[in-house]
Design an enzyme around this catalytic site. Sequence first.
Site, PDB file in Angstrom:
ATOM      1  N   ARG A  57       0.814  -1.194  -0.154  1.00  0.00           N
ATOM      2  CA  ARG A  57       0.048  -0.040   0.035  1.00  0.00           C
ATOM      3  C   ARG A  57       1.004   1.256   0.261  1.00  0.00           C
ATOM      4  O   ARG A  57       0.377   2.195  -0.456  1.00  0.00           O
ATOM      5  CB  ARG A  57      -0.915   0.122   1.279  1.00  0.00           C
ATOM      6  CG  ARG A  57      -2.122  -0.850   1.281  1.00  0.00           C
ATOM      7  CD  ARG A  57      -2.852  -0.802   2.410  1.00  0.00           C
ATOM      8  NE  ARG A  57      -3.465   0.438   2.538  1.00  0.00           N
ATOM      9  CZ  ARG A  57      -3.966   1.209   3.631  1.00  0.00           C
ATOM     10  NH1 ARG A  57      -3.905   0.349   4.725  1.00  0.00           N
ATOM     11  NH2 ARG A  57      -4.598   2.199   3.357  1.00  0.00           N
ATOM     12  N   HIS A  61       0.153   5.214  -1.739  1.00  0.00           N
ATOM     13  CA  HIS A  61       0.013   6.573  -0.891  1.00  0.00           C
ATOM     14  C   HIS A  61       1.285   7.402  -0.885  1.00  0.00           C
ATOM     15  O   HIS A  61       1.180   8.609  -0.988  1.00  0.00           O
ATOM     16  CB  HIS A  61      -0.078   6.080   0.487  1.00  0.00           C
ATOM     17  CG  HIS A  61      -1.322   5.527   1.006  1.00  0.00           C
ATOM     18  ND1 HIS A  61      -2.166   6.157   1.991  1.00  0.00           N
ATOM     19  CD2 HIS A  61      -2.064   4.203   0.594  1.00  0.00           C
ATOM     20  CE1 HIS A  61      -3.494   5.413   1.985  1.00  0.00           C
ATOM     21  NE2 HIS A  61      -3.286   4.423   1.281  1.00  0.00           N
ATOM     22  N   ASN A  89      -3.729   8.376   6.223  1.00  0.00           N
ATOM     23  CA  ASN A  89      -2.743   7.476   6.510  1.00  0.00           C
ATOM     24  C   ASN A  89      -2.634   7.131   8.217  1.00  0.00           C
ATOM     25  O   ASN A  89      -2.214   6.103   8.732  1.00  0.00           O
ATOM     26  CB  ASN A  89      -1.363   8.141   6.294  1.00  0.00           C
ATOM     27  CG  ASN A  89      -1.377   8.318   5.002  1.00  0.00           C
ATOM     28  OD1 ASN A  89      -1.728   7.799   3.843  1.00  0.00           O
ATOM     29  ND2 ASN A  89      -0.370   9.664   4.360  1.00  0.00           N
ATOM     30  N   HIS A 188      -6.402  -4.830  -2.793  1.00  0.00           N
ATOM     31  CA  HIS A 188      -7.198  -5.355  -1.669  1.00  0.00           C
ATOM     32  C   HIS A 188      -7.470  -6.673  -1.415  1.00  0.00           C
ATOM     33  O   HIS A 188      -8.214  -7.104  -0.629  1.00  0.00           O
ATOM     34  CB  HIS A 188      -8.187  -4.491  -1.490  1.00  0.00           C
ATOM     35  CG  HIS A 188      -8.152  -3.041  -0.998  1.00  0.00           C
ATOM     36  ND1 HIS A 188      -9.127  -2.135  -1.153  1.00  0.00           N
ATOM     37  CD2 HIS A 188      -7.041  -2.330  -0.732  1.00  0.00           C
ATOM     38  CE1 HIS A 188      -8.722  -0.864  -0.527  1.00  0.00           C
ATOM     39  NE2 HIS A 188      -7.424  -0.882  -0.432  1.00  0.00           N
TER      40      HIS A 188
END
Length: 327
Positions: A57, A61, A89, A188
Amino acid sequence: MYPALLLSLSTMAVAAMAAQLQPGFYSETCPDAEFIVRSVIKRAMGREPRNAASVMRLQFHDCFVNGCDASLLLDDTPNMLGEKLALSNINSLRSYEVIDEAKDALERVCPGVVSCADIIIMAARDAVDLTGGPSWEVKLGRKDSLTASQEDSNKIMPSPRANASYLIDLFRKFNLSVKDLVALSGSHSIGKGRCFSIVFRLYNQSGTGRPDPAIEPKFREKLDKLCPPGGDGNVTGDLDATPEIFDNQYFKDLASGRGFLNSDQTLFTFARTRPYVKKFSMDEEAFFKSFVDGMIKMGDLQSGRPGEIRRNCRVVNGRPIDILLEN
């Protein structure tokens, strides 16, 4: 300096930085770099399988906020609010210490050579591969940012409540297609999400005081027990039925109304994204190929700003960016 010239120089800087990215970038300066990172990720997964999803992930980000420059990894300073405590976050991203471990291992062998930004890219690829997903050749050669921006992260990164229409518009800003959006959401396929992110869709979807009608009833009963009203928002649930295996189960779950996050389930309920969910639910190979394509495109995002090779991923080495720009 004239604004037009500044714009021209900025454009050239972006192009130059992007042009540096290439497979095997460290083949001469640190030939074992990719092997070292992979070994660290494998050990981290052995300690805690969830580290794979958490590390993967980090690329999303990091890259969406001013390019793939490891700005995400910088700790706050008295003069800078970093991105770790940004809305998307805080209490969500984790496993920063795994990147630290990889950096430490690389610094022992090749000091001052491999950027933290490239470690994120390599680690994301390895996390996917080591959980049963595809592997791919990564382009490397990024520099680490000299600053970070919590404000920029808050403006850019989507909420778990986001719908498909919003996500399509967001991804378009980064030249990522609807297909890229759906494929990359397949990240995911592994990992967990917090109750905090779904209580609204369990008990008050869109302010109705009722649950999201898209949730399959038996799955909703399961989520109700996991995340009761007033319960601990940090309790976690699986993002799909095979949370430690990177596969296309995530899309099968969406097609049956068993998506954990609103931003996931909306990909099936929205007309423009539904065909890709259906395709990937039936064709894992097509999902893998599209996911790799999306990760490579996302990894190409660059800001063109000055950078360095940090010795410690959490802090910059030298002078702040404003001093560099003045000079």
